[in-house]
Design an enzyme around this catalytic site. Structure first.
Site, short mmCIF file in Angstrom:
data_model
loop_
_atom_site.label_atom_id
_atom_site.label_comp_id
_atom_site.label_asym_id
_atom_site.label_seq_id
_atom_site.Cartn_x
_atom_site.Cartn_y
_atom_site.Cartn_z
N GLY A 11 8.29 4.28 -4.88
CA GLY A 11 8.95 2.97 -4.73
C GLY A 11 8.17 1.85 -5.39
NE ARG A 15 10.91 -5.64 1.33
CZ ARG A 15 11.23 -4.97 2.43
NH1 ARG A 15 11.36 -5.60 3.58
NH2 ARG A 15 11.39 -3.65 2.37
CE1 TYR A 100 9.72 8.30 3.56
CE2 TYR A 100 8.72 9.32 5.50
CZ TYR A 100 9.82 9.12 4.68
OH TYR A 100 11.00 9.74 4.95
CE LYS A 349 -32.45 -3.87 -12.11
NZ LYS A 349 -32.33 -3.94 -13.58
CE1 TYR A 364 -33.89 -9.15 -10.16
CE2 TYR A 364 -35.35 -9.45 -12.04
CZ TYR A 364 -34.34 -8.75 -11.41
OH TYR A 364 -33.78 -7.66 -12.00
CG ASN A 375 -48.71 -11.58 0.60
OD1 ASN A 375 -47.82 -12.24 0.07
ND2 ASN A 375 -49.17 -11.84 1.81
C1 UD1 Z 1 13.44 4.94 5.50
C2 UD1 Z 1 14.42 5.79 6.29
C3 UD1 Z 1 14.69 5.12 7.65
C4 UD1 Z 1 13.40 4.91 8.40
C5 UD1 Z 1 12.41 4.12 7.53
C6 UD1 Z 1 11.06 4.12 8.23
C7 UD1 Z 1 15.85 6.88 4.64
C8 UD1 Z 1 17.17 6.86 3.97
N1 UD1 Z 1 15.63 5.92 5.54
O1 UD1 Z 1 14.08 3.69 5.25
O2 UD1 Z 1 15.57 5.93 8.42
O3 UD1 Z 1 13.65 4.19 9.59
O4 UD1 Z 1 12.23 4.79 6.25
O5 UD1 Z 1 10.15 3.29 7.56
O6 UD1 Z 1 15.06 7.75 4.38
N2 UD1 Z 1 10.72 6.26 -1.94
C9 UD1 Z 1 10.59 7.05 -3.04
N3 UD1 Z 1 11.67 7.25 -3.81
C10 UD1 Z 1 12.88 6.71 -3.54
C11 UD1 Z 1 13.01 5.90 -2.41
C12 UD1 Z 1 11.91 5.70 -1.62
O7 UD1 Z 1 9.52 7.57 -3.33
O8 UD1 Z 1 13.83 6.95 -4.31
C13 UD1 Z 1 9.57 6.05 -1.09
C14 UD1 Z 1 9.20 4.58 -1.04
O9 UD1 Z 1 8.19 4.30 -2.02
C15 UD1 Z 1 8.66 4.44 0.36
C16 UD1 Z 1 9.43 5.48 1.18
O10 UD1 Z 1 9.94 6.40 0.23
O11 UD1 Z 1 7.28 4.78 0.39
C17 UD1 Z 1 10.54 4.91 2.04
O12 UD1 Z 1 11.54 4.29 1.25
P1 UD1 Z 1 12.29 2.98 1.68
O13 UD1 Z 1 13.33 2.65 0.67
O14 UD1 Z 1 11.31 1.92 2.03
O15 UD1 Z 1 13.02 3.47 3.01
P2 UD1 Z 1 13.58 2.59 4.16
O16 UD1 Z 1 14.77 1.85 3.70
O17 UD1 Z 1 12.47 1.80 4.76
#
Ligand code: UD1
Ligand code: CA
Length: 454
Positions: A11, A15, A100, A349, A364, A375
């Site tokens: 991802g 934000r 994650y 150092k 130094y 000393n």
């Molecule tokens: C996801 C869950 C949700 C849970 C929440 C908990 C799904 C559909 N939803 O939502 O039920 O409550 O996590 O935090 O799984 N990522 C990828 N590839 C992608 C999409 C995401 O690697 O295509 C990674 C993101 O980098 C992130 C993680 O997966 O680390 C979660 O993705 P994110 O889109 O934040 O999921 P949520 O909408 O928070």
């Protein structure tokens, strides 16, 4: 048989408003994704798969020392899509644990609890209860309390929005089912994504047993989306580390003003005053006292040593009963013998400083080999650099260096020698000699001081 562990880290993390991938932002000094890998690699018998996409090169580079199967997810289309990209690498008769990269504090014990709750014919979900479940997928149960589905917040009805049990995202599924479910995912939902969570309703319809396990605390399953959450999780982590250290017998004057960014090993009855940062691997012997605002990085500090306020010690080794600071800077390669003293506004150092030697003020000492009982007077400088080369200064045992001395390296001051204050020493000094290297003082009688014209 090895278990597959898939870590999602593709991802963007928009934000965070950062040029750096979200999963590379640190908690306790370590990138979040590395924390997840550290925990996952401590599980018995696992194959690690890392799903990367946004700034994948940097993510891969930061995890180079783990043996992982890196899988690229270009154009990410959801958590289900991420799992699909790795599907062909999963063991068809094994199971997959999904983690994650932005949920860094998940505990090994919780994952092991999931592992022991699962077997060939069950799906294990890590869920928790939140007073404010906004944004999370909700766990939908039937009248018998069996899990039926996960509904994403954006797809949930107002009735489902009331559900306080949420999906942490972390799940463990047998591959013999998972691979089929992944094939059947679609993206007919509010976000137009392939949701991994849609496999729950498939599992329920297929009559697969769905087991839920809960984490020890919320921090473990808290994901980071922005810098406010990052700072919250950092504080949770620091509180936990502080408590752990106090339970091992360390006194922290204020656990809320203590930061660990690495590993700290402590002896008996050590104490650390407020606002200290401990980085890398730091070891304190028994009865070590660290004053306020100190920063210790990759160093070993011997028994009974006292480090006073505002000192920075990096890549250094201190023997027992040393006294450091206030305001001392020990740079890499400083090695102090027992009872050595490094005082205020002193920088060292690559300096070996013998037992009982003192450099107490404004000096130094670099690229120096110093014996015992030396000393060094205030304002002494080892001139170790000619603009190109670094040269060594050697100082024997029991040497006395007068204040405001420059020792122009390479130079050797043999044991027992004395250097007169204000000297610029360019030639070696033999044992027990006195060296003067300064202009002689001239006094003139009845000096007619200049007078201002009115
Ligand atoms: C996801 C869950 C949700 C849970 C929440 C908990 C799904 C559909 N939803 O939502 O039920 O409550 O996590 O935090 O799984 N990522 C990828 N590839 C992608 C999409 C995401 O690697 O295509 C990674 C993101 O980098 C992130 C993680 O997966 O680390 C979660 O993705 P994110 O889109 O934040 O999921 P949520 O909408 O928070
Ligand atoms: Ca999402």
């Amino acid at each position: 048989m090895k278990q597959d562990v898939v870590i999602l880290a593709a991802g963007k993390g928009s934000r965070m408003k950062s040029a750096m991938s979200k999963v590379l932002h640190p908690i306790g000094g370590i990138p979040m994704v590395r924390r997840v890998l550290m925990t996952a690699s401590n599980l018995e018998n696992v194959s690690l798969h890392l799903i990367v996409g946004h700034q994948g090169e940097q993510v891969v580079a930061s995890c180079q020392d783990f043996s992982t199967n890196e899988v690229w997810q270009d154009n990410p289309q959801g958590t289900g899509d991420a799992l699909r990209r790795v599907a062909s690498d999963l063991d068809p008769v094994g199971s997959t644990l999904t983690l994650y990269g932005d949920v860094p504090l998940i505990k090994r014990s919780t994952l092991e609890k999931m592992q022991s709750a699962g077997h060939d014919n069950s799906l294990v979900l890590l869920t928790t209860f939140l007073d404010d479940p906004t944004g999370y997928g909700r766990i939908v149960r039937d009248a018998q309390d069996l899990v039926k589905a996960i509904v994403e917040h954006k797809d949930a009805t107002s009735e489902q929005h009331q559900i306080k049990e949420v999906n942490t995202g972390i799940l463990l599924a047998p591959n013999k089912f998972l691979l089929g479910w992944l094939d059947r995912l679609d993206n007919n939902n509010a976000q137009g994504e392939y949701y991994l969570t849609d496999i729950i309703s498939m599992a329920s319809k297929d009559g697969v047993n769905i087991v839920t396990v809960h984490p020890e605390n919320i921090a473990e399953v808290t994901g980071v989306n922005d810098r406010v959450q990052l700072s919250w999780l950092e504080r949770q982590y620091q509180q936990e580390q502080a408590q752990l250290l106090m339970s091992q017998g360390l006194t922290l004057l204020d656990p809320a003003r203590f930061d660990l960014r690495g590993n700290l090993t402590v002896g008996l009855d050590c104490s650390i005053d407020i606002n200290c940062i401990i980085e890398g691997d730091v070891t304190l012997g028994d009865n070590v006292q660290i004053g306020p605002n100190c920063h210790l990085k990759n160093c070993t500090i011997g028994e009974g040593t006292h480090v006073y306020d505002n000192s920075l010690i990096e890549e250094s080794t201190l023997d027992s009963q040393c006294v450091i600071g206030p305001f001392a800077r020990l740079r890499p390669g400083s090695q102090l013998g027992a009872n050595a003293k490094i005082g205020n506004f002193v920088e060292t150092k690559k300096a070996i400083i013998g037992a009982g030697s003192k450099v107490n003020h404004l000096s130094y000492v670099g690229d120096t080999l110093m014996g015992d009982g030396v000393n060094v007077g205030a304002g002494t400088i080892t001139c170790n650099y000619d603009g190109v080369n670094k040269s060594q200064t050697q100082i024997g045992d029991d040497v006395f260096v007068g204040s405001n001395t420059s020792l122009v390296a390479p130079v050797s001051i043999q044991s027992g020698a004395t250097i007169a204050a204000g000297s610029t020493i360019t030639k070696s000094v033999e044992e027990n000699q006195l060296a003067f290297a300064r202009a002689r003082q001239t006094n003139k009688n009845d000096w007619p001081r200049p007078v201002k014209k009115s």
